[in-house]
Enzyme design. Structure first.
Site, mmCIF file in Angstrom:
data_model
loop_
_atom_site.group_PDB
_atom_site.id
_atom_site.type_symbol
_atom_site.label_atom_id
_atom_site.label_comp_id
_atom_site.label_asym_id
_atom_site.label_seq_id
_atom_site.Cartn_x
_atom_site.Cartn_y
_atom_site.Cartn_z
ATOM 1 N N HIS A 1 0.873 -1.178 0.000
ATOM 2 C CA HIS A 1 0.000 0.000 0.000
ATOM 3 C C HIS A 1 0.915 1.235 0.000
ATOM 4 O O HIS A 1 2.014 1.196 0.542
ATOM 5 C CB HIS A 1 -0.829 -0.061 1.284
ATOM 6 C CG HIS A 1 -1.890 0.992 1.422
ATOM 7 N ND1 HIS A 1 -1.610 2.288 1.771
ATOM 8 C CD2 HIS A 1 -3.241 0.919 1.294
ATOM 9 C CE1 HIS A 1 -2.744 2.976 1.853
ATOM 10 N NE2 HIS A 1 -3.744 2.176 1.554
ATOM 11 N N LYS B 1 -10.215 -0.159 9.651
ATOM 12 C CA LYS B 1 -10.295 -1.364 8.830
ATOM 13 C C LYS B 1 -10.763 -2.558 9.660
ATOM 14 O O LYS B 1 -11.027 -3.619 9.114
ATOM 15 C CB LYS B 1 -8.922 -1.679 8.220
ATOM 16 C CG LYS B 1 -8.306 -0.523 7.414
ATOM 17 C CD LYS B 1 -8.563 -0.654 5.944
ATOM 18 C CE LYS B 1 -8.076 0.549 5.160
ATOM 19 N NZ LYS B 1 -6.671 0.502 4.790
ATOM 20 N N ASP C 1 3.169 -4.233 7.925
ATOM 21 C CA ASP C 1 1.934 -3.461 7.773
ATOM 22 C C ASP C 1 0.776 -4.444 7.847
ATOM 23 O O ASP C 1 0.494 -5.167 6.898
ATOM 24 C CB ASP C 1 1.961 -2.727 6.424
ATOM 25 C CG ASP C 1 0.634 -2.045 6.117
ATOM 26 O OD1 ASP C 1 -0.302 -2.143 6.927
ATOM 27 O OD2 ASP C 1 0.552 -1.419 5.046
ATOM 28 N N GLN D 1 -4.452 -4.847 6.740
ATOM 29 C CA GLN D 1 -5.428 -5.746 6.109
ATOM 30 C C GLN D 1 -5.411 -7.140 6.702
ATOM 31 O O GLN D 1 -6.176 -8.000 6.269
ATOM 32 C CB GLN D 1 -5.176 -5.842 4.598
ATOM 33 C CG GLN D 1 -5.434 -4.571 3.838
ATOM 34 C CD GLN D 1 -6.900 -4.175 3.783
ATOM 35 O OE1 GLN D 1 -7.798 -4.979 4.068
ATOM 36 N NE2 GLN D 1 -7.156 -2.924 3.440
ATOM 37 N N CYS E 1 -4.656 2.508 -3.810
ATOM 38 C CA CYS E 1 -3.427 2.976 -3.149
ATOM 39 C C CYS E 1 -2.286 1.975 -3.345
ATOM 40 O O CYS E 1 -1.453 1.794 -2.450
ATOM 41 C CB CYS E 1 -3.634 3.244 -1.665
ATOM 42 S SG CYS E 1 -4.678 4.655 -1.338
#
Ligand SMILES: *Cc1c(COP(=O)(O)O)cnc(C)c1O
Length: 407
Positions: free
Chosen positions: A124, A227, A201, A204, A365
């Site tokens: 991302h 999220k 990261d 998600q 993104c």
């Protein structure tokens, strides 16, 4: 099929019960932001109606209640990630701010011209641009782990990409554009064997599966509240305590200090050193409530329901001529990017919306991923545990209708 009572779960999400253009809303844009259960909305509302006060330092009742709720939320994030200590959990504005914090506070002081930062093709923009900015500031170089046609990381050359000059490996746990779940534990082990710090990261990943930072053994892990069924404007950074303790503050101001004089300021201890100013107290409380809610559903049940929906939608789309799924890794979270032959993804999104089906169209993104496939955009359906089989059917109907309109 499912062990969950999806109808009962859907009743927890007030927003789902509405019509769009005369059709029931079908919300399949969960990778952009998730919806919020009333347990989270109520936690935020109750805080403002009953406990609102600024935290820390206050001796009055409300301030103590607000502080307890805020710090209680921090401990829930710690448990949720299986971190060792609350000192390792920093509240941030989101995943983006957490990456920027690590880039500027942890890495920048260590970097020399010619040093390297390794990311991947699947990132991302939030896990690309902060490192690019750091490279501009220091003369360091950004290297990229390549990807394969199926949307997986190509790790065949990883040993050579982790060089003696690599000062950070920053990698996504789950791709927001394609859904690919990356083998972060194995990748982390390779980097750490060479004493290279690792940031993951997880924006998600945490909405879809149980995550254990102690087991992964990464140095930093970032997540985003919105999220994972919590409010916007709140997220968290996990950092290994020894590293956080040695890092300078990211921003200066109130709450991050022990004492201030014009000659010298002494910084507060962890985690407060990194939380300058009045934080998003209600947001943190909402994040804690979202974690409680996810626990009440069961993280394994969430993963199972989403896997079921992804499999169902994938099988049905595969059976349609003229529709191509982008990102076909065997190990995927509930994200389905696709192209309808002869129709621009933006038109797909508009036609779907006419029937109340909310999907995302665009580069998500993740423009390097689009560049890899030589496409400007995809249409992306992304599922949460509150989605159901009828909504998969609505997705398929919307695809068929789009094809008919363009035939
Ligand atoms: C949404 C997202 C981010 C950015 O998170 P924010 O909290 O919105 O800043 C970073 N990485 C991935 C993979 C994302 O999906």
């Amino acid at each position: 099929m499912s062990v969950l009572n999806i109808n009962a779960i859907r009743d927890d999400f007030p927003i789902l019960h509405q019509q769009i253009n005369g059709q029931p809303l079908v919300y399949l844009d969960n990778a952009a932001t998730s919806q919020k259960p009333k347990q989270v909305i109520d936690a935020v509302s109750d805080f403002y109606q009953q406990d609102n006060a600024n935290i820390h330092r206050g001796v009055h009742q409300l301030s103590q209640r607000a502080t307890d709720a805020y710090e209680g939320a921090r401990d829930k994030v710690r448990q949720f990630l299986n971190a060792a200590s609350d000192k390792e959990i920093i509240f941030t504005r989101g995943a983006t701010e957490a990456v920027n914090l690590v880039a500027q506070s942890f890495l920048r002081p260590k970097l020399q011209a010619g040093d390297e930062i390794l990311i991947s093709y699947l990132e991302h923009h939030a896990n690309i641009v902060p490192w690019q900015m750091l490279c501009e500031q220091t003369g360091a170089k950004l290297n990229v782990i390549p990807m394969t046609q199926s949307g997986e990381l190509d790790l065949s050359d990883l040993d050579n990409l982790l060089t003696s000059r690599t000062k950070m490996l920053a990698i996504g746990h789950v791709s927001n554009a394609l859904g690919t779940i990356n083998p972060v534990k194995a990748i982390t082990a390779k980097a750490r064997a060479k004493a290279i710090p690792v940031l993951i990261d997880g924006a998600q990943a945490v909405p879809h599966m149980a995550v254990d930072v102690t087991d992964i053994d990464c140095d930093f892990y970032v997540l985003s509240g919105h999220k994972m069924f919590a409010p916007t404007g709140i997220g968290a950074l996990y950092g290994r305590e020894t590293l956080l303790a040695a890092m300078p503050p990211y921003q200066g101001g109130g709450d991050m200090i022990l004492s201030v004089s014009f000659e010298q300021t002494i910084y507060n201890e962890l985690p407060y050193k990194f939380e300058a100013g009045t934080p998003h107290i209600a947001g943190a409380i909402g994040l804690g409530a979202a974690i409680e809610y996810m626990w009440s559903i069961g993280l394994d049940n969430i993963a199972a329901q989403e896997h079921h929906l992804l499999q169902l939608a994938t099988d049905k789309i595969r059976a349609l001529p003229g529709v191509e799924i982008i990102g076909t890794s065997a190990n995927k979270a509930a994200v389905l990017s696709f192209m309808i032959e002869g129709v621009h993804p933006h038109d797909v999104g508009t036609i779907f919306d006419q029937d109340g089906v909310a999907i995302r169209t665009g580069h998500h993104c993740a423009q390097p991923v689009m560049a890899f496939y030589d496409i400007p955009a995809t249409a992306r359906a992304s599922f949460a545990f509150y989605n159901n089989e009828a909504e998969v059917e609505a997705l398929i109907r919307a695809i068929l209708k789009t094809q008919e309109l363009f035939s």
